[in-house]
Write a protein that holds these residues in place. Structure first.
Motif, short mmCIF file in Angstrom:
data_model
loop_
_atom_site.label_atom_id
_atom_site.label_comp_id
_atom_site.label_asym_id
_atom_site.label_seq_id
_atom_site.Cartn_x
_atom_site.Cartn_y
_atom_site.Cartn_z
N GLY A 207 0.83 -1.21 0.00
CA GLY A 207 0.00 0.00 0.00
C GLY A 207 0.85 1.25 0.00
N ALA A 208 1.82 1.28 0.92
CA ALA A 208 2.65 2.49 1.04
C ALA A 208 3.44 2.71 -0.24
N ALA A 209 4.00 1.62 -0.78
CA ALA A 209 4.82 1.75 -1.99
C ALA A 209 3.97 2.21 -3.17
N THR A 210 2.77 1.64 -3.28
CA THR A 210 1.90 2.01 -4.40
C THR A 210 1.45 3.46 -4.26
N ARG A 211 1.16 3.82 -3.03
CA ARG A 211 0.71 5.20 -2.80
C ARG A 211 1.84 6.17 -3.18
N GLU A 212 3.05 5.85 -2.72
CA GLU A 212 4.17 6.74 -2.96
C GLU A 212 4.45 6.84 -4.45
N LYS A 213 4.41 5.70 -5.11
CA LYS A 213 4.67 5.67 -6.56
C LYS A 213 3.65 6.54 -7.28
N CYS A 214 2.42 6.38 -6.88
CA CYS A 214 1.32 7.08 -7.53
C CYS A 214 1.46 8.59 -7.32
N VAL A 215 1.69 8.97 -6.06
CA VAL A 215 1.79 10.41 -5.77
C VAL A 215 3.04 10.99 -6.43
N LYS A 216 4.12 10.20 -6.40
CA LYS A 216 5.37 10.67 -7.01
C LYS A 216 5.17 10.88 -8.52
N ALA A 217 4.52 9.92 -9.14
CA ALA A 217 4.29 10.02 -10.59
C ALA A 217 3.47 11.26 -10.89
N PHE A 218 2.47 11.49 -10.06
CA PHE A 218 1.63 12.67 -10.27
C PHE A 218 2.46 13.93 -10.07
N GLU A 219 3.25 13.90 -9.02
CA GLU A 219 4.05 15.08 -8.70
C GLU A 219 5.01 15.39 -9.83
N THR A 220 5.67 14.35 -10.33
CA THR A 220 6.66 14.55 -11.40
C THR A 220 6.01 15.24 -12.60
N GLN A 221 4.85 14.76 -12.96
CA GLN A 221 4.24 15.29 -14.19
C GLN A 221 3.40 16.54 -13.95
N ALA A 222 2.66 16.52 -12.87
CA ALA A 222 1.68 17.59 -12.70
C ALA A 222 2.22 18.82 -12.02
N SER A 223 3.34 18.64 -11.29
CA SER A 223 3.86 19.81 -10.56
C SER A 223 4.39 20.88 -11.52
N ARG A 224 4.54 20.53 -12.80
CA ARG A 224 5.02 21.52 -13.78
C ARG A 224 3.91 22.51 -14.13
N TYR A 225 2.70 22.11 -13.82
CA TYR A 225 1.57 22.97 -14.18
C TYR A 225 1.27 23.98 -13.09
N HIS A 226 0.33 24.77 -13.38
CA HIS A 226 -0.11 25.83 -12.47
C HIS A 226 -0.12 25.33 -11.01
N LYS A 227 0.62 25.99 -10.18
CA LYS A 227 0.85 25.49 -8.82
C LYS A 227 -0.45 25.30 -8.03
N GLY A 228 -1.30 26.33 -8.16
CA GLY A 228 -2.57 26.26 -7.40
C GLY A 228 -3.38 25.03 -7.79
N VAL A 229 -3.51 24.89 -9.12
CA VAL A 229 -4.30 23.76 -9.62
C VAL A 229 -3.63 22.45 -9.21
N TYR A 230 -2.32 22.44 -9.35
CA TYR A 230 -1.59 21.21 -9.02
C TYR A 230 -1.84 20.81 -7.56
N THR A 231 -1.75 21.82 -6.67
CA THR A 231 -1.93 21.52 -5.25
C THR A 231 -3.32 20.94 -5.00
N VAL A 232 -4.32 21.60 -5.63
CA VAL A 232 -5.69 21.12 -5.44
C VAL A 232 -5.84 19.70 -5.96
N LYS A 233 -5.27 19.48 -7.15
CA LYS A 233 -5.43 18.16 -7.78
C LYS A 233 -4.65 17.09 -7.03
N ARG A 234 -3.52 17.50 -6.48
CA ARG A 234 -2.74 16.53 -5.70
C ARG A 234 -3.53 16.09 -4.47
N THR A 235 -4.14 17.11 -3.86
CA THR A 235 -4.98 16.79 -2.69
C THR A 235 -6.11 15.85 -3.11
N GLU A 236 -6.68 16.17 -4.30
CA GLU A 236 -7.78 15.34 -4.80
C GLU A 236 -7.31 13.89 -4.99
#
Ligand SMILES: Nc1nc2c(ncn2[C@@H]2O[C@H](COP(=O)(O)OP(=O)(O)OP(=O)(O)O)[C@@H](O)[C@H]2O)c(=O)[nH]1
Length: 853
Positions: A364-393
């Motif tokens: 669970g922890a590994a999958t969660r981390e992988k998933c969040v990391k993957a999202f972070e890698t790709q999505a953090s390049r976008y608009h910060k506000g949106v990214y933060t909201v979407k990451r939380t989502e």
């Protein structure tokens, strides 16, 4: 992500994009396949590591030729002879000279070049709409704007290029108005074609700068930006290329040199001069490569619909779109791993099993981390506000699923733990019992509890994700601990019950012996020591209940000590011990009552009464069996014994102590019901008299051993039985001696009077009588009567035998004589007697007529 790209990339072929891609066609439509091209050229995966260049210039000024030479692109070029527009709309192509060494330095990676339709084209006539729109589009997306002009155009303010530049400046201000926060600048790179060389480049640059400043000052600026300078938004770079046709070698060499400038660079901190290539970070539009197509589409959509170009909104929209897309993408591998686990858990729940999934925490922890990391890698390049909201989502989404899974896991672990704990304790207790019954319950519980808690703790800890609040399972651990304590208490209670049962059994057996003993004493009517005064009860009868009660108290006290000691070793609370003892006293009383009831069962008690009666009737005061004689006062003895035994029946029918003549203080002995006693503590208990009179029996009822009807019945049966014994005694007394009536002796005296007088008068007979009487007396005193009688008997027998013999001989001799006499005359037996033959056998004398005498 790569997988995703590959999947899409399977569509378009490399050949299809030989000449690049037409981003905007001549009808101003946006090409939605742009992303495919980005994927195909692998720029999409580059994040921010890409550069976008646009080239502007009048139609047929060799723009495509320049780009092709510079970047190896294959934009279509007008044939030398035709001179008409070839580039329509906006084309894009990736630098094909990437990695190629030119002049010792490598070009930057992932350079995308946009070939924009030439301005001032005769095909569009006066319609400058497209020119303005494409400028706006290029400015919104590109870092570097190459302005392709011929040398002879420099200084010509009215030339098409100046018009274009004016447009560029205006739209830049328009963009800036909406995006004041943006630090983005643009580089205007002037490439002067057909440079003959007579006018040095520096002169041309000055002229151009002057012209640009002039244009800048001429444009109407929006409010607040009136005093802004061109340098606030643009940097300038210049390059000159010789005539391609006239000086082809030189042209090629210069193009090569120019290519070296398309590398990354930065501004010197000392004098703010460029260092390195033309790609300064501040020129980058900060649109991640994988979102470029969406962004470009959005921008173009706004431009083409004549809306105010709002880049921040565009970036936000893009961020939202892309973040959603990335979110979906990163959830795919998450689903692949977590989905089956969820299914497994749901299946277990459906079938009512407890399934603890192995290594769930790690997975669970590994999958969660992988998933969040993957999202972070790709999505953090976008608009910060949106990214933060979407990451939380995203986190909320995956956490909701993980949490449900973890909760299920914990509840399974919880259930499994509780079951394992109960089983382990029960097993250890059984093993202890098998091994001889010595086991420490509290120790077993404590050991198993530690073990189970450790396992649960490990599971809970493995499920905890650092920095994730919901995964803190301390509360669950505490909950589990509480439940284990409850289970321990329950097991202890069960163990206490078992102990209680064992002690109760012990009490029952002890009571069985002790009470049996006391009741058996009833069978002995003399009470053991000394003779009872007739009609009085012997001590063993009078204090029967005192002895029963004392024996009961003694046994229960003993049992209480045993119970208390053992219960303490269970770590039982004082309250639990009190309840156990209270319960023990109640059950013991019930057991006593059962035992008494058994003793007074009709057949038993009747036998006891009979024994008691017989003991009093058949034995005398010394305990010697009586042999009834007719002279004995059988009736008297019988009546007293019967009355004495009958007196036992009222004594037996009520449990009363001798001293007080009242029932024992049972309620006081049992005690008040402890407050902690739960209903189940009572379920198997008959209500005890005096404790709860409303529901149960009263104390009087409780102490009633024989009911009135039973008592009467017993009296009747006993009497019948006693009568039988009496009759038997009576019969035996009469049947022992043959009675000779007295008058018989009187008759004997009267009738034999003459004979008595005759003997007394005859001295001989008198002396003989005296001698015989004296001899008999002496023989009697010497105890010789028996032997004498025997001798006498023997002598008599002998004499009888001899007499008989003699008589036979005499008869035989007589026969012989008779035969001898008769012989000379009519025989030799003169005296006429029977003769004997030679064998001595008697012969019959023949009948003679003369014998009649
Ligand atoms: N004089 C001169 N002609 C050139 C040079 N480079 C290319 N040409 C010629 O100019 C013509 C137009 O070339 P293109 O590269 O198609 O020009 P373009 O600006 O891309 O034209 P459009 O795409 O139609 O706007 C061709 O016939 C080229 O041979 C140059 O450096 N000097």
């Amino acid at each position: 992500m790569n997988g995703h790209f590959a999947a899409v990339g399977n569509g378009p072929s490399a050949q299809q994009y030989e000449h690049g891609i037409q981003v905007i066609d001549e009808d101003k439509s946006f090409n939605t396949h742009l992303n495919e091209y980005m994927i195909e050229t692998r720029v999409a995966e580059a994040g921010f590591n890409y550069h976008l260049i646009s080239v502007f210039g009048s139609q047929s000024t060799g723009k495509s030729t320049l780009l092709n030479a510079l970047f190896g692109t294959e934009f279509s070029v007008m044939s030398e002879s035709e001179r008409r527009q070839t580039t329509k709309g906006i084309w894009m192509s990736k630098n094909k000279k990437e990695g190629a060494n030119s002049g010792g330095s490598k070009m930057a990676e992932n350079i995308l070049v946009m070939d924009v339709e030439g301005t001032d084209g005769r095909e569009r006539g006066e319609d400058q709409d497209f020119e303005r729109k494409s400028a706006l589009f290029a400015l919104a997306t590109s870092e570097v704007l190459i302005v392709n002009i011929w040398e002879h155009q420099v200084g010509l303010y009215q030339g098409a290029n100046m018009g274009l530049l004016k447009t560029v400046f205006e739209v830049n201000l328009q963009i800036f108005l909406k995006d004041r926060q943006s630090q983005t600048r643009s580089l205007l790179f002037f490439v002067i074609r057909d440079h003959i060389g007579t006018t040095p480049l520096s002169n041309l640059r000055n002229t151009l700068v002057q012209d640009l400043t002039k244009i800048w000052s001429s444009i109407s600026k929006p409010q607040g930006l009136e005093n802004s300078k061109i340098d606030d938004y643009f940097d300038f770079a210049f390059a000159a290329l010789p005539h391609k046709i006239l000086q082809p070698d030189k042209f090629i060499a210069e193009v090569e040199r120019l290519g070296t400038r398309f590398t990354t660079g930065h501004r010197s901190t000392k004098d703010q001069e460029f260092v390195g290539g033309v790609f300064l970070p501040e020129y980058h539009r900060r649109i991640p490569a994988d979102g470029l197509s969406i962004y470009a589409e959005g921008v173009w959509d706004q431009i083409v619909n004549n809306k105010d170009l709002d880049l921040p909104t565009q970036q936000e929209l893009l961020a939202q779109f892309r973040c959603d897309e990335i979110l979906r993408e990163v959830l795919v591998p998450f689903d692949t791993i977590i989905g089956p686990l969820e299914e497994q858990q749901a299946e277990a729940t459906r079938s009512g099993k407890t399934s603890v999934l192995p290594d769930l925490g790690t997975t669970g922890a590994a999958t969660r981390e992988k998933c969040v990391k993957a999202f972070e890698t790709q999505a953090s390049r976008y608009h910060k506000g949106v990214y933060t909201v979407k990451r939380t989502e995203l986190e909320t989404k995956i956490d909701a699923r993980l949490k449900a899974l973890y909760q299920g896991q914990l509840s399974a672990a919880h259930k499994a733990g509780v079951t394992a704990f109960s089983e382990a304790v029960t097993h250890s207790v059984k093993a202890g019992q098998k091994a001889g019954g010595s086991y420490e319950f509290a120790e077993i519980v404590e050991k198993q509890k530690r073990k189970t808690l450790d396992i649960f703790k490990k599971e809970a800890q493995s499920l905890s994700i650092p920095g994730v609040a919901w995964s803190n399972f301390k509360p669950q651990y505490r909950l589990f601990e509480t439940e284990l304590n409850e289970v321990s208490a329950r097991l202890r209670k069960e163990e206490m019950r078992r102990l209680a049962i064992r002690v109760e059994r012990w009490v029952k057996s002890r009571l069985g012996d002790a009470i049996g003993l006391e009741f058996n004493k009833l069978g002995s009517g003399r009470g053991g020591t000394g003779a009872p005064e007739m009609g009085e009860k012997p001590p063993t009868e009078k204090d029967l209940w005192d002895r029963v009660w004392n024996a009961f108290i003694g046994i229960v006290k003993d049992a209480e000590t045993r119970f208390g000691d053992r219960a303490k070793s269970f770590d039982a609370t004082p309250d639990e011990v009190q309840i156990g003892l209270w319960r023990l006293r109640r059950k013991s009383w019930v057991a006593l009552r059962e035992r008494i009831d058994e003793e007074v069962m009709e057949s038993n008690i009747l036998m006891k009464l009979r024994e008691n009666f017989e003991d009093k009737f058949r034995y005398d005061e010394e305990g010697v069996p009586r042999i009834w004689r007719p002279t004995d006062d059988i009736e008297g003895i019988y009546t007293r014994a019967r009355e004495s035994t009958l007196g036992l029946i009222p004594l037996l029918s009520r449990f009363r102590l001798m001293e007080t003549y009242a029932p024992p203080d049972l309620p006081g002995f049992v005690g008040v019901q402890p407050t902690g006693a739960e209903p189940e503590d009572e379920e198997d208990l008959a209500p005890i008299g005096g404790v709860d009179e409303e529901e149960g029996k009263s104390l009087e009822e409780e102490m009633t051993v024989l009911s009135e009807s039973k008592r009467q019945d017993l009296v009747v049966r006993f009497k019948k039985m006693a009568d039988g014994v009496y009759v038997e005694a009576k019969r035996s007394a009469i049947g022992g001696i043959t009675q000779v009536p007295l008058y018989f002796y009187v008759i004997l005296l009267v009738l034999g009077w003459n004979e008595i007088v005759m003997i007394l008068r005859n001295p001989m007979l008198f002396v003989l009588i005296l001698l015989m009487g004296g001899g008999t007396y002496v023989a009697y005193t010497l105890n010789l009567l028996g032997p004498m009688m025997q001798m006498g008997g023997a002598a008599y027998q002998q004499a009888l035998e001899i007499g008989k013999e003699k008589l036979r001989e005499f008869v035989a001799n007589n026969d012989m004589a008779r035969q001898a006499i008769a012989m000379p005359t009519r025989g030799s037996d003169p005296i006429g007697l029977d003769t004997l033959d030679s064998q001595g056998k008697k012969k019959q004398r023949p009948v003679d007529d003369d014998d009649d005498i």
